[in-house]
Write a protein that holds these residues in place. Structure first.
Motif, PDB file in Angstrom:
ATOM      1  N   PRO A 105       0.648  -1.062   0.015  1.00 58.23           N
ATOM      2  CA  PRO A 105      -0.017  -0.003  -0.197  1.00 58.23           C
ATOM      3  C   PRO A 105       0.862   1.342   0.137  1.00 58.23           C
ATOM      4  N   THR A 106       1.886   1.168   0.752  1.00 61.12           N
ATOM      5  CA  THR A 106       2.846   2.094   0.780  1.00 61.12           C
ATOM      6  C   THR A 106       3.320   2.837  -0.722  1.00 61.12           C
ATOM      7  N   MET A 107       3.915   1.662  -1.640  1.00 65.82           N
ATOM      8  CA  MET A 107       4.149   1.959  -2.637  1.00 65.82           C
ATOM      9  C   MET A 107       3.138   2.247  -3.679  1.00 65.82           C
ATOM     10  N   GLN A 153       0.574   3.903  -2.979  1.00 72.01           N
ATOM     11  CA  GLN A 153       0.286   5.437  -2.547  1.00 72.01           C
ATOM     12  C   GLN A 153       1.215   6.268  -3.189  1.00 72.01           C
ATOM     13  N   LEU A 154       2.392   5.926  -3.071  1.00 68.88           N
ATOM     14  CA  LEU A 154       3.442   6.708  -3.586  1.00 68.88           C
ATOM     15  C   LEU A 154       3.279   6.912  -5.032  1.00 68.88           C
ATOM     16  N   PHE A 183       0.375   8.914  -5.819  1.00 68.38           N
ATOM     17  CA  PHE A 183       0.550  10.519  -5.514  1.00 68.38           C
ATOM     18  C   PHE A 183       1.527  11.040  -6.541  1.00 68.38           C
ATOM     19  N   ARG A 197       0.548  13.924 -10.455  1.00 71.83           N
ATOM     20  CA  ARG A 197       0.995  15.296 -10.797  1.00 71.83           C
ATOM     21  C   ARG A 197       1.017  15.632 -12.253  1.00 71.83           C
ATOM     22  N   LYS A 214      13.494  -0.274  -7.600  1.00 70.89           N
ATOM     23  CA  LYS A 214      13.110   0.576  -6.129  1.00 70.89           C
ATOM     24  C   LYS A 214      14.435   0.593  -5.529  1.00 70.89           C
ATOM     25  N   PRO A 215      14.494   1.631  -4.310  1.00 67.30           N
ATOM     26  CA  PRO A 215      13.616   2.794  -4.472  1.00 67.30           C
ATOM     27  C   PRO A 215      13.309   3.558  -5.528  1.00 67.30           C
ATOM     28  N   ILE A 216      12.061   4.010  -6.007  1.00 66.50           N
ATOM     29  CA  ILE A 216      12.097   4.685  -7.111  1.00 66.50           C
ATOM     30  C   ILE A 216      12.025   6.158  -6.762  1.00 66.50           C
ATOM     31  N   GLN A 217      12.615   6.832  -7.777  1.00 65.41           N
ATOM     32  CA  GLN A 217      12.517   8.376  -7.738  1.00 65.41           C
ATOM     33  C   GLN A 217      11.376   8.942  -8.462  1.00 65.41           C
ATOM     34  N   THR A 218      10.452   9.707  -7.667  1.00 66.69           N
ATOM     35  CA  THR A 218       9.530   9.968  -8.248  1.00 66.69           C
ATOM     36  C   THR A 218       9.690  10.728  -9.690  1.00 66.69           C
ATOM     37  N   ASP A 227       6.003  18.580 -21.320  1.00 68.84           N
ATOM     38  CA  ASP A 227       6.119  19.495 -20.020  1.00 68.84           C
ATOM     39  C   ASP A 227       5.272  20.831 -20.210  1.00 68.84           C
TER      40      ASP A 227
END
Lengths: 278, 126
Positions: free
Chosen positions: B13-15, B17-18, B21, B25, B107-111, B126
């Motif tokens: 669930p943490t990933m 949500q990340l 999230f 954007r 992982k850990p991924i950079q957004t 963009d």
């Protein structure tokens, strides 16, 4: 007879000499004339040059020369401005990267704290903490240890990537982990890349889980994921400091909640017993 | 405004949500989450998606199995799939790419990396 021959010969030579002299005179005359002509030509050309120079002033050519000079100045100014804008651009690009990194940090921190406080179930809190340490920090082997304030020992309540039996109890003050529990100061191995543990349970990172000054346990990371390149970034430090506080609160409140739930259930049973309810 | 439907398949669930999230954007992003491959297949039959993000290690059905099924489905054979995993070795990456993944994020991924990859695959400017 001899005398007139000599005289004749002399006359002949005199005539020849006079002829040569005449020719020389003519040649000199010619040279003088040419010299005169050329002098006149020079004067003429000088006057023409003066006239041309005089005529150029105020002419379209000089106007164009002036425009050219102005354009060159403008070009120089534009090039200077371009350099300034280029420097500004580089600055903006660097700031953009910084903002992106900050966004990344904030997203990680937001999700981690949101998840940690989403439950009051102790096991669930540990599971979330495990997820955060694997997925957000990139830890490969780690343990979460809780402090028993009576025996002053740390006991592993969760391990990842290692045998739980290997995680013996650690006295406060014993080794790096025990020292972190004693001082409340985080331990981060300065050379994570070339890290070789001197002892079996020497961590790369050890964070105290504390509520204000009260230490309730530690998070000990023994190795990081391969792709993490053994490098810790700024977001990791931020996460560690966030985890120190939020994980401690989440663990503490979930434990407190389960104790109060148990007590409530016992009290309720007593009330039921006293009031004759079965 | 263009709309983008994303399917995030992740058991953590943490990933989830990340990732969700971060994807929010992107303008016009609509995110649907699934906890494993089986759940993802159900969501795929109910909705149309522009991009799928899947973890490898999941209960019931892992991300690689899901990927191979998706690639055989004519409705989704062309849809970009990003594999997100803690398995960061080149072999893992190759395995995912051979099965038809369009990108692989360890992982850990950079957004920022995630957004860049998604925007490149969907040609979002963009």
């Amino acid at each position: 007879m001899e005398k007139p021959e000599i005289v004749t010969d002399l006359f002949k030579k005199t005539r020849e000499f006079l002829e040569i002299f005449k020719k020389g005179e003519e040649f000199t005359q010619d040279l003088l004339k040419e010299n005169e002509r050329l002098r006149y030509k020079i004067v003429q050309l000088e006057e023409e040059a003066k006239a041309v120079k005089k005529g150029l002033q105020g002419s379209p050519v000089s106007e164009l020369q002036e425009v050219l000079r102005q354009l060159q100045e403008e070009k120089r100014a534009l090039l200077d401005r371009f350099k300034e804008v280029e420097a500004e651009n580089k600055d903006f690009a660097a700031k953009y990267v910084e903002v992106e990194e900050e966004n990344n940090n904030l997203a990680n921190l937001y999700v981690a704290s949101y998840q940690l406080h989403s439950t009051l179930d102790f096991k669930e809190v540990l599971r979330i903490l495990q997820e955060i340490v694997i997925n957000l920090v990139g830890a490969d082997r780690f343990a979460i240890m809780v402090l028993d304030e009576v025996t002053n020992e740390l006991t592993a309540v969760l391990t990842e990537g290692m045998d739980e039996k290997r995680m013996r109890k650690i006295k406060v003050g014993e080794g790096i982990i025990g020292d972190v529990a004693r001082t409340g100061e985080s331990y981060i191995e300065p050379d994570a890349e070339g890290f070789k543990p001197a002892h079996d349970l020497d961590p790369v990172v050890c964070i105290p889980l504390k509520i204000k000054e009260r230490i309730i346990g530690v998070l000990a990371i023994f190795s990081l994921l391969e792709q993490k390149s053994k490098k810790l970034s700024r977001v990791d430090y931020e996460l560690f400091s966030m985890l120190a506080g939020h994980a401690a609160t989440a663990i503490f409140s979930s434990k407190l909640y389960s104790v109060s739930e148990r007590k409530l259930s016992t009290i309720q049973s007593f009330i039921d017993l006293l009031s004759g309810k079965s | 405004m263009a709309e983008y439907n994303f399917l995030v398949v992740e058991d953590s669930p943490t990933m989830r949500q990340l990732i969700s999230f971060s994807l929010k954007r992107i303008r016009g992003a609509k995110i649907i989450e699934a906890g494993n491959g089986v759940e993802a297949l159900k969501k795929l039959s109910e909705n149309k998606f522009n991009l799928i993000l899947a973890d490898i290690n999941m209960p019931l059905m892992d991300g690689l199995k899901l990927l191979s099924i998706v690639r055989k489905d004519p409705n989704y054979s062309h849809v970009p799939v990003i594999i997100v995993s803690t398995e960061g070795t080149e072999t893992d990456k190759e395995k995912g790419m051979k099965l038809g993944a369009n990108a692989y994020l360890p992982k850990p991924i950079q957004t920022s990396d995630l957004l860049r990859t998604v925007k490149t695959l969907l040609k979002i400017e963009d």
